[in-house]
Design an enzyme around this catalytic site. Sequence first.
Site, PDB file in Angstrom:
ATOM      1  N   ARG A 142       0.841  -1.203   0.000  1.00 40.29           N
ATOM      2  CA  ARG A 142       0.000   0.000   0.000  1.00 40.29           C
ATOM      3  C   ARG A 142       0.871   1.246   0.000  1.00 40.29           C
ATOM      4  NH1 ARG A 142       2.475   2.240   3.323  1.00 40.29           N
ATOM      5  NH2 ARG A 142       2.411   2.122   5.574  1.00 40.29           N
TER       6      ARG A 142
ATOM      7  N   GLU B 171      -0.438  10.659   8.206  1.00 40.32           N
ATOM      8  CA  GLU B 171       0.685   9.850   8.704  1.00 40.32           C
ATOM      9  C   GLU B 171       0.755   9.873  10.224  1.00 40.32           C
ATOM     10  OE1 GLU B 171       1.780   7.376   6.797  1.00 40.32           O
ATOM     11  OE2 GLU B 171       2.331   8.898   5.334  1.00 40.32           O
TER      12      GLU B 171
ATOM     13  N   ASP C  53      -3.200   6.966  12.565  1.00 43.17           N
ATOM     14  CA  ASP C  53      -4.092   5.814  12.816  1.00 43.17           C
ATOM     15  C   ASP C  53      -4.117   5.372  14.277  1.00 43.17           C
ATOM     16  OD1 ASP C  53      -1.513   4.715  12.595  1.00 43.17           O
ATOM     17  OD2 ASP C  53      -2.083   3.103  11.207  1.00 43.17           O
TER      18      ASP C  53
ATOM     19  N   GLY D 119       8.582   1.537   3.404  1.00 49.49           N
ATOM     20  CA  GLY D 119       7.369   2.215   3.846  1.00 49.49           C
ATOM     21  C   GLY D 119       6.158   1.868   2.998  1.00 49.49           C
TER      22      GLY D 119
ATOM     23  N   SER E 166       4.645  -1.198   3.244  1.00 53.65           N
ATOM     24  CA  SER E 166       3.898  -2.219   3.970  1.00 53.65           C
ATOM     25  C   SER E 166       4.166  -3.655   3.544  1.00 53.65           C
ATOM     26  CB  SER E 166       2.397  -1.925   3.833  1.00 53.65           C
ATOM     27  OG  SER E 166       1.859  -1.792   5.091  1.00 53.65           O
ATOM     28  N   SER E 167       5.410  -3.940   3.176  1.00 52.66           N
ATOM     29  CA  SER E 167       5.694  -5.335   2.819  1.00 52.66           C
ATOM     30  C   SER E 167       5.492  -6.245   4.026  1.00 52.66           C
ATOM     31  CB  SER E 167       7.115  -5.470   2.268  1.00 52.66           C
ATOM     32  OG  SER E 167       8.057  -5.022   3.211  1.00 52.66           O
TER      33      SER E 167
ATOM     34  N   ASP F 186      -2.533  -0.303   7.701  1.00 48.60           N
ATOM     35  CA  ASP F 186      -1.972  -1.176   6.679  1.00 48.60           C
ATOM     36  C   ASP F 186      -2.863  -2.391   6.433  1.00 48.60           C
ATOM     37  OD1 ASP F 186      -0.030   0.683   6.944  1.00 48.60           O
ATOM     38  OD2 ASP F 186       1.381  -0.607   7.998  1.00 48.60           O
TER      39      ASP F 186
ATOM     40  N   ASN G 277      13.651   0.540   8.135  1.00 46.02           N
ATOM     41  CA  ASN G 277      13.467  -0.704   8.894  1.00 46.02           C
ATOM     42  C   ASN G 277      12.415  -0.541   9.956  1.00 46.02           C
ATOM     43  OD1 ASN G 277      15.014  -2.889   8.228  1.00 46.02           O
ATOM     44  ND2 ASN G 277      16.895  -1.877   8.910  1.00 46.02           N
ATOM     45  N   LYS G 278      11.733  -1.633  10.278  1.00 43.70           N
ATOM     46  CA  LYS G 278      10.855  -1.561  11.452  1.00 43.70           C
ATOM     47  C   LYS G 278      11.394  -2.515  12.511  1.00 43.70           C
ATOM     48  CE  LYS G 278       6.344   0.075  10.659  1.00 43.70           C
ATOM     49  NZ  LYS G 278       5.654  -1.172  10.644  1.00 43.70           N
TER      50      LYS G 278
END
Length: 443
Positions: free
Chosen positions: A29, A35, A38, A129, A131-132, A180, A223-224
Site C-alpha cells: 500500500r 501519517e 491511525d 514504507g 507495507s511489505s 496497513d 526498517n521496522k
Amino acid sequence: MPVKPDLKTSFRQIYPRAPEPFIARAPGRVNIIGEHTDYNGLPVLPMTLLQHIQAACAPRAGAGVRLRSTRAEFPPAQFENAPDIPPSPPGAWENYCKAALQGLNNHFKPAAPPGMDLLVSGSIPMRAGLSSSSALVVACALAYLRILGKTLDKDISRIGLAGLLAEAEHYVGTRGGGMDQAIILLGGRNYACKIDFFPLRIEQVPLPADHVFVICNSLVAANKTGEALHRYNAGPKLSKLICALVEKQAQEEFSDEIRIERLGDLWYGHLCLTHDEVAGLLSRTFPTPTTTLQQAADRLGISTREIRDRWLGDLHEPAQGFNLQARARHMRTECVRVEAARGALLDRDAPLLGSLMNESHKSCADDYQISCPELDRLVLAARRAGAVGARLTGAGFGGCTVNLVPRSDLHALVAAVQKDYYRGYAPEFAVFPADPSDGAGYL
Ligand code: GLA
C-alpha cells in the site's frame, strides 16, 4: 495479476510430499496522506499497490509449520503451531507469520492448531514504507484461515480480520495502528480509501483522473526492526502521554468523567469538539513547545517512574524535554488535512490535494520529526520536476515519497528525478507510478 508461473512449481520442488498448494495474495500500500494518525484514532487515506506478497500453502500433518521464501536473504524457518507460539528473536522474519497464526488462534481457538507448509514470494520493495511486512502478515493469515477450514467473508469479515491483524502484528514488537491491514484487505483497483478507526470504518474515494501518484524510493532503509523500531514506537508512546495530559486539561475544563484514550476521542468521542475547539484545548494543554518528564508528572500528580512504567518505558528524554506541543499539532492538523484531501479527491481538485500533501510533508518533518535529509531532498526534486504535491509516505525515517503528478508530465518527472536525486543511477524499482490492485484474497 497472473499467478507467478513458478511459485507453485517451486513449492512442489521444495515440498515434494505436500498436497497441491493454493495461493494467497496481499498487496502493498501507499499512504497518500494521514501519517502517524491511525494509532491516535485519526483518519488516513491510503491505496493498494500492484506489488504484492504471495504465499503458496498446503496443509501438513501434525502441528509443524515450515516457512520458506523465494528470496535467499530470508532463511528457512520451522516452528510448532500452538495456542501460544513463542516469538523468535526480534527481527526474525518468521515472526510475521507467527503473528498471523497467533492472532487467528486467539480468535478461533482451534483445539489442535494445525501445521502447514508455506512458500512466500514478493514484489513489494522492502524497508520502503510500502507495507511489505503487513502484506506478509495478511498473506500468511489468509493462508492459515483456509488451513483452519474457515472462509473469508463468512467465518470472519474483511473488516473484522483487518482489526484482528492490526492487533496481532503487535506480536513483532511494533505498535502500529490499523491502516496497513485495513487497506490491504479492503482496498481495491479503482479507488483510494479514507479509513477511520475505533471502530474501523472505510469509505471508498475516487482517484484523480488526470493525475497519477508516483512513488520514489529514497533508498534509505526504513526498517521496522532494531533501532528504527524504537524510533517508530516513540510516536505511539508519546501519544499516550499527550492523551493523559489532554485528559487532565479536559477534565478540569469540562468534567471529571471525561476519558481520553486517543487524541481522536476529542473529535469523535463524547466531547465531539470542532477543529477549532480541539486547537484551543491543545494550546492550553501545551502552552510551551517542550514538556519535561518532571513537568508532566507534576501536572498529572504521579511520579516520573509511573509515567515511564505506564507509557514511555525507557524512551530517551531530550535535555529540553519532549516536543509534545508540535506532536499534538501534527496530529490535529493532519486530521484536518485528511478530511480536506478526501474532499479534494471527491471534487477532482488535484491542485488542492497537492498542496495538502506538501503541507503534510512539512508537518511530518518539522512537527513529528519523521523525515530525513534524503526524503526532504527527494520531495524537493519531485516538486522541481513538476509534482503538484510531494511527501514522505509510511512510517518515515527513510523509505519512499508519494508524488502527485499530471499524467502528461509523468515521463518527464521520472527522468528529472532520476537525474536530480539519483544522479542517473536509479535502480529499476526506485521510481514507479502507483497502480492500485484488488484487496487481498486467493488466486
Ligand atoms: C506504519 C504503521 C501504520 C502507520 C504508519 C504511519 O506503516 O504500520 O500503522 O502508523 O506507519 O502512518
